[in-house]
Scaffold this active site. Structure first.
Site, PDB file in Angstrom:
ATOM      1  N   LEU A  29     -24.978  15.384 -17.652  1.00 35.28           N
ATOM      2  CA  LEU A  29     -24.437  16.492 -18.423  1.00 35.28           C
ATOM      3  C   LEU A  29     -23.900  17.614 -17.537  1.00 35.28           C
ATOM      4  CD1 LEU A  29     -27.175  16.766 -21.207  1.00 35.28           C
ATOM      5  CD2 LEU A  29     -25.106  15.330 -21.159  1.00 35.28           C
ATOM      6  N   HIS A  30     -22.857  18.257 -18.027  1.00 33.87           N
ATOM      7  CA  HIS A  30     -22.282  19.434 -17.372  1.00 33.87           C
ATOM      8  C   HIS A  30     -21.938  20.448 -18.460  1.00 33.87           C
ATOM      9  CE1 HIS A  30     -18.434  17.856 -18.748  1.00 33.87           C
ATOM     10  NE2 HIS A  30     -18.606  16.755 -18.044  1.00 33.87           N
ATOM     11  N   HIS A  33     -20.406  19.339 -21.835  1.00 37.46           N
ATOM     12  CA  HIS A  33     -21.347  18.822 -22.831  1.00 37.46           C
ATOM     13  C   HIS A  33     -22.135  19.966 -23.472  1.00 37.46           C
ATOM     14  CE1 HIS A  33     -21.077  15.341 -19.914  1.00 37.46           C
ATOM     15  NE2 HIS A  33     -20.828  14.720 -21.044  1.00 37.46           N
ATOM     16  N   LEU A 180     -13.673  19.897 -16.556  1.00 34.18           N
ATOM     17  CA  LEU A 180     -14.964  19.403 -16.111  1.00 34.18           C
ATOM     18  C   LEU A 180     -15.160  17.959 -16.575  1.00 34.18           C
ATOM     19  CD1 LEU A 180     -17.425  22.395 -16.608  1.00 34.18           C
ATOM     20  CD2 LEU A 180     -15.863  21.884 -14.715  1.00 34.18           C
ATOM     21  N   SER A 181     -15.707  17.139 -15.689  1.00 33.35           N
ATOM     22  CA  SER A 181     -15.916  15.727 -15.964  1.00 33.35           C
ATOM     23  C   SER A 181     -17.016  15.204 -15.059  1.00 33.35           C
ATOM     24  CB  SER A 181     -14.626  14.929 -15.718  1.00 33.35           C
ATOM     25  OG  SER A 181     -14.872  13.537 -15.736  1.00 33.35           O
TER      26      SER A 181
END
Length: 279
Positions: A29-30, A33, A180-181
């Site tokens: 998660l980042h 999420h 973001l990924s």
């Protein structure tokens, strides 16, 4: 926060809950999420997050075994957001027998991302369908970063008559614009500095359309060529009608640009929604 691995215990826990929101994830998660989970908490009384790396959506040549898994740190982040329940099944729970029945999708699933990752959206739709059936949420939240996926999930919910409201979350970006990924961690330092050029290429198209340029195929090629000159391998840059994901016409008002390109060994996707003020 409860962590549940099997379906029977999950259903038992949820049977008396009302107004359930669901956020499906593959973990690692980042902030992207977490932004979806914050939306879920605003719209529901009980929030379920799933963590499951779905083998159905990986091609044989892709990174299923190498996909980053960080369950303990993921759970710590979810506790900090006061998530009510984490559903963390293993493969045998979700696939007690080989998954021979798959979701048949419309032609849009075979374009753009679907052209370069054949079977990907079938795998996504099938696992989401299974999770919807298991959890039976009132609301589900998906990020706009996976724009084509969001479009297909909306179609599936509509055409299968699910009583689920689909909400979307905006792309969360780094300060230089990179979306973001989980796959961003594969970038080395030089590639990370270069990666923001994908977003900048899309932003250049937006600016040109807003300045009156209506030859969309020319703009797509121009952006592709610029990235190729910087050693990107571009799969597609496509200007589309936001509602249908069909190629945009000069008189379409609501547009989206979808893009996928590889820098080094890392493949990135991105998109930008915008209004064509010259329609």
């Amino acid at each position: 926060m409860k962590i549940i691995e099997n379906i029977e215990a999950l259903r038992s826990t949820l049977k008396n809950e009302e107004n359930i929101a669901f956020v499906p994830t593959m973990g690692n998660l980042h902030e992207g999420h977490l932004s979806l989970i914050r939306i879920a908490k605003k719209h529901a009384d009980f929030v379920v997050v799933s963590i499951f790396v779905n083998p159905l959506q990986f091609l044989p040549s892709e990174d299923f075994n190498q996909y980053p898994r960080s369950f303990n740190s993921d759970c710590n982040m979810l506790r900090n957001l006061d998530v009510d329940l984490v559903f963390a099944p293993n493969d045998k729970i979700l696939f007690p027998v080989p998954q021979e029945i798959l979701v048949l999708l419309p032609p849009v699933a075979n374009k753009y991302e679907g052209e370069f990752r054949q079977g990907f959206f079938c795998g996504v739709a099938t696992i989401v369908l299974k999770l919807f059936n298991i959890i039976q949420p009132d609301i589900a939240i998906f990020g706009k970063k996976d724009y084509q996926q969001l479009h297909i999930i909306r179609l599936m919910v509509q055409q299968f008559n699910f009583a689920i409201k689909i909400l979307d979350g905006e792309i969360v970006r780094a300060t230089d614009g990179l979306a973001l990924s989980s796959r961003n961690q594969y970038l080395n330092n030089a590639q990370r500095l270069e990666a923001c050029n994908l977003y900048q290429a899309l932003q250049s198209i937006v600016n040109e359309v807003k300045n009156g340029h209506s030859n969309f195929s020319f703009l797509e090629k121009k952006a592709t060529d610029k990235l190729s000159e910087r050693d990107w391998k571009v799969d597609y840059i496509s200007i589309l009608d936001k509602r249908t994901l069909l190629p945009a016409q000069a008189n379409d008002r609501e547009l989206v640009i979808l893009a996928a390109a590889q820098i080094g060994k890392t493949r990135l996707i991105d998109n930008i929604e915008f209004i064509n003020e010259h329609y």
